[in-house]
Scaffold this motif. Structure first.
Motif, PDB file in Angstrom:
ATOM      1  N   ASP A  56      -3.245  47.074 101.756  1.00 32.44           N
ATOM      2  CA  ASP A  56      -3.295  45.719 101.191  1.00 32.44           C
ATOM      3  C   ASP A  56      -4.268  44.835 101.973  1.00 32.44           C
ATOM      4  OD1 ASP A  56      -1.512  46.571  99.314  1.00 32.44           O
ATOM      5  OD2 ASP A  56       0.097  45.197  99.845  1.00 32.44           O
ATOM      6  N   SER A  57      -5.490  45.314 102.120  1.00 37.62           N
ATOM      7  CA  SER A  57      -6.510  44.567 102.860  1.00 37.62           C
ATOM      8  C   SER A  57      -6.994  43.338 102.088  1.00 37.62           C
ATOM      9  CB  SER A  57      -7.696  45.476 103.187  1.00 37.62           C
ATOM     10  OG  SER A  57      -8.201  46.066 102.006  1.00 37.62           O
ATOM     11  N   ILE A  58      -7.003  43.417 100.755  1.00 32.79           N
ATOM     12  CA  ILE A  58      -7.330  42.244  99.928  1.00 32.79           C
ATOM     13  C   ILE A  58      -6.219  42.055  98.901  1.00 32.79           C
ATOM     14  CG2 ILE A  58      -9.819  42.527 100.269  1.00 32.79           C
ATOM     15  CD1 ILE A  58     -10.006  43.589  97.400  1.00 32.79           C
ATOM     16  N   ASP A  59      -6.116  40.842  98.364  1.00 34.98           N
ATOM     17  CA  ASP A  59      -5.014  40.513  97.457  1.00 34.98           C
ATOM     18  C   ASP A  59      -5.372  40.800  96.001  1.00 34.98           C
ATOM     19  OD1 ASP A  59      -2.262  38.933  97.734  1.00 34.98           O
ATOM     20  OD2 ASP A  59      -3.198  38.354  95.837  1.00 34.98           O
ATOM     21  N   GLY A  60      -4.337  41.095  95.202  1.00 31.67           N
ATOM     22  CA  GLY A  60      -4.531  41.323  93.775  1.00 31.67           C
ATOM     23  C   GLY A  60      -5.109  40.131  93.034  1.00 31.67           C
ATOM     24  N   LEU A  61      -4.946  38.946  93.618  1.00 33.05           N
ATOM     25  CA  LEU A  61      -5.545  37.721  93.070  1.00 33.05           C
ATOM     26  C   LEU A  61      -7.041  37.889  92.804  1.00 33.05           C
ATOM     27  CD1 LEU A  61      -4.215  34.899  92.710  1.00 33.05           C
ATOM     28  CD2 LEU A  61      -5.075  34.291  94.960  1.00 33.05           C
ATOM     29  N   VAL A  86     -11.940  52.996 111.962  1.00 35.64           N
ATOM     30  CA  VAL A  86     -10.787  52.360 111.331  1.00 35.64           C
ATOM     31  C   VAL A  86     -10.250  53.328 110.276  1.00 35.64           C
ATOM     32  CG1 VAL A  86      -9.909  50.367 110.062  1.00 35.64           C
ATOM     33  CG2 VAL A  86     -11.797  50.077 111.691  1.00 35.64           C
ATOM     34  N   HIS A  87      -8.968  53.636 110.356  1.00 37.21           N
ATOM     35  CA  HIS A  87      -8.319  54.513 109.377  1.00 37.21           C
ATOM     36  C   HIS A  87      -7.524  53.628 108.410  1.00 37.21           C
ATOM     37  CE1 HIS A  87      -9.364  58.276 111.412  1.00 37.21           C
ATOM     38  NE2 HIS A  87      -9.214  57.587 112.526  1.00 37.21           N
ATOM     39  N   HIS A  88      -7.801  53.819 107.118  1.00 36.06           N
ATOM     40  CA  HIS A  88      -7.248  52.933 106.089  1.00 36.06           C
ATOM     41  C   HIS A  88      -6.198  53.638 105.232  1.00 36.06           C
ATOM     42  CE1 HIS A  88     -10.419  49.877 106.636  1.00 36.06           C
ATOM     43  NE2 HIS A  88     -11.271  50.878 106.720  1.00 36.06           N
ATOM     44  N   ALA A  89      -5.006  53.053 105.143  1.00 40.34           N
ATOM     45  CA  ALA A  89      -4.046  53.435 104.102  1.00 40.34           C
ATOM     46  C   ALA A  89      -4.364  52.601 102.854  1.00 40.34           C
ATOM     47  CB  ALA A  89      -2.619  53.169 104.569  1.00 40.34           C
ATOM     48  N   TRP A  90      -4.093  53.162 101.682  1.00 39.89           N
ATOM     49  CA  TRP A  90      -4.252  52.402 100.440  1.00 39.89           C
ATOM     50  C   TRP A  90      -2.904  51.838 100.017  1.00 39.89           C
ATOM     51  CZ3 TRP A  90      -7.593  56.125  96.912  1.00 39.89           C
ATOM     52  CH2 TRP A  90      -8.846  56.299  97.505  1.00 39.89           C
ATOM     53  N   GLY A  91      -2.894  50.522  99.705  1.00 44.36           N
ATOM     54  CA  GLY A  91      -1.685  49.867  99.234  1.00 44.36           C
ATOM     55  C   GLY A  91      -1.805  49.484  97.768  1.00 44.36           C
ATOM     56  N   ASN A  92      -0.757  48.865  97.240  1.00 41.14           N
ATOM     57  CA  ASN A  92      -0.775  48.453  95.837  1.00 41.14           C
ATOM     58  C   ASN A  92      -1.873  47.437  95.543  1.00 41.14           C
ATOM     59  OD1 ASN A  92       1.238  47.171  97.611  1.00 41.14           O
ATOM     60  ND2 ASN A  92       1.678  45.798  95.900  1.00 41.14           N
ATOM     61  N   THR A 147       1.322  54.650  88.792  1.00 43.91           N
ATOM     62  CA  THR A 147       0.511  54.229  87.637  1.00 43.91           C
ATOM     63  C   THR A 147      -0.698  53.402  88.083  1.00 43.91           C
ATOM     64  OG1 THR A 147       1.836  52.220  87.394  1.00 43.91           O
ATOM     65  CG2 THR A 147       2.528  54.138  86.109  1.00 43.91           C
ATOM     66  N   LEU A 148      -0.658  52.895  89.312  1.00 45.65           N
ATOM     67  CA  LEU A 148      -1.703  51.981  89.774  1.00 45.65           C
ATOM     68  C   LEU A 148      -2.994  52.741  90.075  1.00 45.65           C
ATOM     69  CD1 LEU A 148       0.389  49.744  92.225  1.00 45.65           C
ATOM     70  CD2 LEU A 148      -0.064  49.383  89.790  1.00 45.65           C
ATOM     71  N   GLY A 149      -4.111  52.199  89.628  1.00 40.66           N
ATOM     72  CA  GLY A 149      -5.416  52.768  89.945  1.00 40.66           C
ATOM     73  C   GLY A 149      -5.794  53.981  89.122  1.00 40.66           C
ATOM     74  N   ARG A 150      -4.960  54.348  88.131  1.00 39.33           N
ATOM     75  CA  ARG A 150      -5.261  55.519  87.299  1.00 39.33           C
ATOM     76  C   ARG A 150      -5.486  55.105  85.843  1.00 39.33           C
ATOM     77  NH1 ARG A 150      -4.772  59.893  90.315  1.00 39.33           N
ATOM     78  NH2 ARG A 150      -3.193  60.020  91.973  1.00 39.33           N
ATOM     79  N   GLU A 151      -6.294  55.886  85.147  1.00 39.06           N
ATOM     80  CA  GLU A 151      -6.557  55.623  83.727  1.00 39.06           C
ATOM     81  C   GLU A 151      -5.299  55.922  82.909  1.00 39.06           C
ATOM     82  OE1 GLU A 151      -9.293  54.260  82.456  1.00 39.06           O
ATOM     83  OE2 GLU A 151      -9.998  54.106  84.521  1.00 39.06           O
ATOM     84  N   PRO A 152      -4.918  55.001  81.994  1.00 44.58           N
ATOM     85  CA  PRO A 152      -3.668  55.196  81.230  1.00 44.58           C
ATOM     86  C   PRO A 152      -3.614  56.475  80.399  1.00 44.58           C
ATOM     87  CG  PRO A 152      -4.413  52.921  81.059  1.00 44.58           C
ATOM     88  CD  PRO A 152      -5.500  53.667  81.767  1.00 44.58           C
ATOM     89  N   ASP A 153      -4.766  57.082  80.108  1.00 47.15           N
ATOM     90  CA  ASP A 153      -4.731  58.323  79.320  1.00 47.15           C
ATOM     91  C   ASP A 153      -4.739  59.574  80.196  1.00 47.15           C
ATOM     92  OD1 ASP A 153      -7.286  58.070  80.269  1.00 47.15           O
ATOM     93  OD2 ASP A 153      -8.293  58.467  78.354  1.00 47.15           O
ATOM     94  N   SER A 154      -4.673  59.374  81.532  1.00 48.45           N
ATOM     95  CA  SER A 154      -4.723  60.538  82.434  1.00 48.45           C
ATOM     96  C   SER A 154      -3.333  61.157  82.597  1.00 48.45           C
ATOM     97  CB  SER A 154      -5.265  60.130  83.807  1.00 48.45           C
ATOM     98  OG  SER A 154      -4.315  59.341  84.498  1.00 48.45           O
ATOM     99  N   PRO A 155      -3.267  62.470  82.806  1.00 46.49           N
ATOM    100  CA  PRO A 155      -1.963  63.127  82.997  1.00 46.49           C
ATOM    101  C   PRO A 155      -1.180  62.554  84.175  1.00 46.49           C
ATOM    102  CG  PRO A 155      -3.704  64.768  82.671  1.00 46.49           C
ATOM    103  CD  PRO A 155      -4.385  63.439  82.790  1.00 46.49           C
TER     104      PRO A 155
END
Length: 311
Positions: A56-61, A86-92, A147-155
Motif C-alpha cells: 500500500d505504497s500509494i492510495d486507491g484515491l 528495497v523489497h516490496h510487498a503488493w497490497g490492495n 479479484t484485484l488487479g486481474r481481468e474479469p474474464d480471466s480464470p
C-alpha cells in the motif's frame, strides 16, 4: 539490520477519512513521513542491508483521480535515495491503481530475475532471498488469490470471485457484516495452492540448512496480531505450512493500520506494523530491525514500539 515500513498510501490530496468515516488519513503528508524514514535509514551505522516496504505504497484515491503513475513515481523517487535494495510487498491499494501485469513491469516488482526465486505458477510475485548466512527472508504474495488487479474474464479472477461469493453473500463484497469468516472481503486476498506448495518446499530446504526464516507479506496471517477482518482469506493454510517446519521465527505484515503483535503457540512472532497513512505529522511509523543470532531487536519510531523478539 533492515528497515520496515507499511501503508504509506500517498496521494496528493487533502486529508480524508477511511471507509467508516471515523479515522483520519493524512494523504499528502505520508510522503513527508516516508522521506523522514529514508533520511534516518541513510544515516544508520552500520548501514542497513535492505528495506522492506510492506505494501500500500500509494492510495486507491489516485486511481479515481487519474494520478496513479505520478503518485507512484514520487514514492519511488524517495525510496531511490536509499543505497540498499528495497523489497516490496503488493497490497490492495497497489492493485486498485494498477493491474498485476503493470505492477510486474514497475519498480514495485522486486522479485529477482530467474525462476528459482519464486513459484513457477502464473504471475505470483513470491520469492526468497538470503542477506546473510543461515538467514532467509520469504516474501509472500497475499493477493495471488484475489479479484484485484486481474481481468474479469480471466480464470484466476473467476476462481477468486467464486470463492468470495461463496463466503460472502453481502451485496457489497467489502462488507464483512454477518460473516462467519469476516476476512472474506474484496480488499483482502489469499494464497494459491501453488504458492503454498512452493512455500512449503522453501521452508523444507531452510530446515535442512538450519536457517532462520522471516516471512513477510501485506496481510497478517494470525488473528491475534490483527483484527478478525484484516487477515488473509486462507491464513490458516499459511500458518499450517509455517507450523510444520522449525525454521520460521517471525512473520511481518502491514494492512491493519493500528498494528498488532502476538507470539503464537509454535513460538513464531507475528508483527503487524502501524500504517504511515494514519500517522499525524508530529509522529512517524517506521522501524529498524537488528538481527542477532538468538533474537531480533526492533527499534521503532513514532507509533511503532520497540520490541525484542527472541528465537
Amino acid at each position: 539490520s533492515f528497515g520496515v515500513i507499511a501503508d504509506v498510501q500517498y496521494a496528493d490530496a487533502d486529508d480524508g477519512y477511511d471507509f467508516s468515516g471515523s479515522r483520519r488519513r493524512y494523504y499528502r503528508q505520508s510522503l513527508t513521513l516516508l522521506q523522514n524514514a529514508v533520511e534516518a535509514w541513510v544515516t544508520e551505522r552500520p548501514p542497513l542491508s535492505f528495506v522492506l516496504q510492506l505494501g500500500d505504497s500509494i492510495d486507491g484515491l489516485n486511481a479515481r483521480r487519474g494520478e496513479a503513475e505520478g503518485a507512484l513515481a514520487q514514492v519511488l523517487e524517495v525510496l531511490r535515495r536509499l543505497p540498499v535494495p528495497v523489497h516490496h510487498a503488493w497490497g490492495n491499494h497497489e492493485l486498485y491503481n494498477f493491474s498485476r501485469a503493470r505492477l510486474a513491469r514497475s519498480d514495485l516488482s522486486s522479485r529477482p530475475a530467474g525462476a528459482a526465486a519464486g513459484p513457477p505458477a502464473g504471475d505470483c510475485q513470491a520469492y526468497h532471498f538470503s542477506p546473510a548466512p543461515r538467514f532467509r527472508f520469504v516474501l509472500l504474495d497475499a493477493y495471488d488469490l484475489s479479484t484485484l488487479g486481474r481481468e474479469p474474464d480471466s480464470p484466476r479472477y473467476k476462481e477468486a470471485l467464486r470463492l468470495l461469493r461463496e463466503k460472502n453473500p453481502n451485496d457489497d463484497l467489502n462488507d464483512p457484516a454477518g460473516l462467519q469468516e469476516p476476512q472474506f472481503v474484496e480488499f483482502n486476498g489469499g494464497f494459491s495452492q501453488a504458492q503454498l506448495d512452493w512455500f512449503n518446499e522453501v521452508l523444507k530446504l531452510s530446515d535442512e540448512n538450519q536457517e532462520k526464516v522471516v516471512v513477510t507479506g501485506h496481510l497478517p496471517i494470525h488473528p491475534d496480531a490483527s483484527d478478525r477482518v484484516s487477515v488473509a482469506w486462507n491464513y490458516q493454510d499459511a500458518l499450517s505450512v509455517i507450523h510444520s517446519h522449525q525454521c520460521v521465527v517471525c512473520f511481518l505484515a502491514g494492512h491493519m493500520h493500528d498494528g498488532g503483535y502476538c507470539l503464537d503457540s509454535h513460538g513464531v512472532h507475528h508483527l503487524t506494523l502501524e500504517g504511515v497513512i494514519e500517522t499525524p505529522s508530529e509522529s512517524n511509523a517506521f522501524g529498524t530491525i537488528y538481527v542477532c543470532k538468538d533474537k531480533m531487536i526492533l527499534k521503532g519510531r513514532g507509533r511503532i514500539s520497540d520490541r525484542v523478539m527472541h528465537f
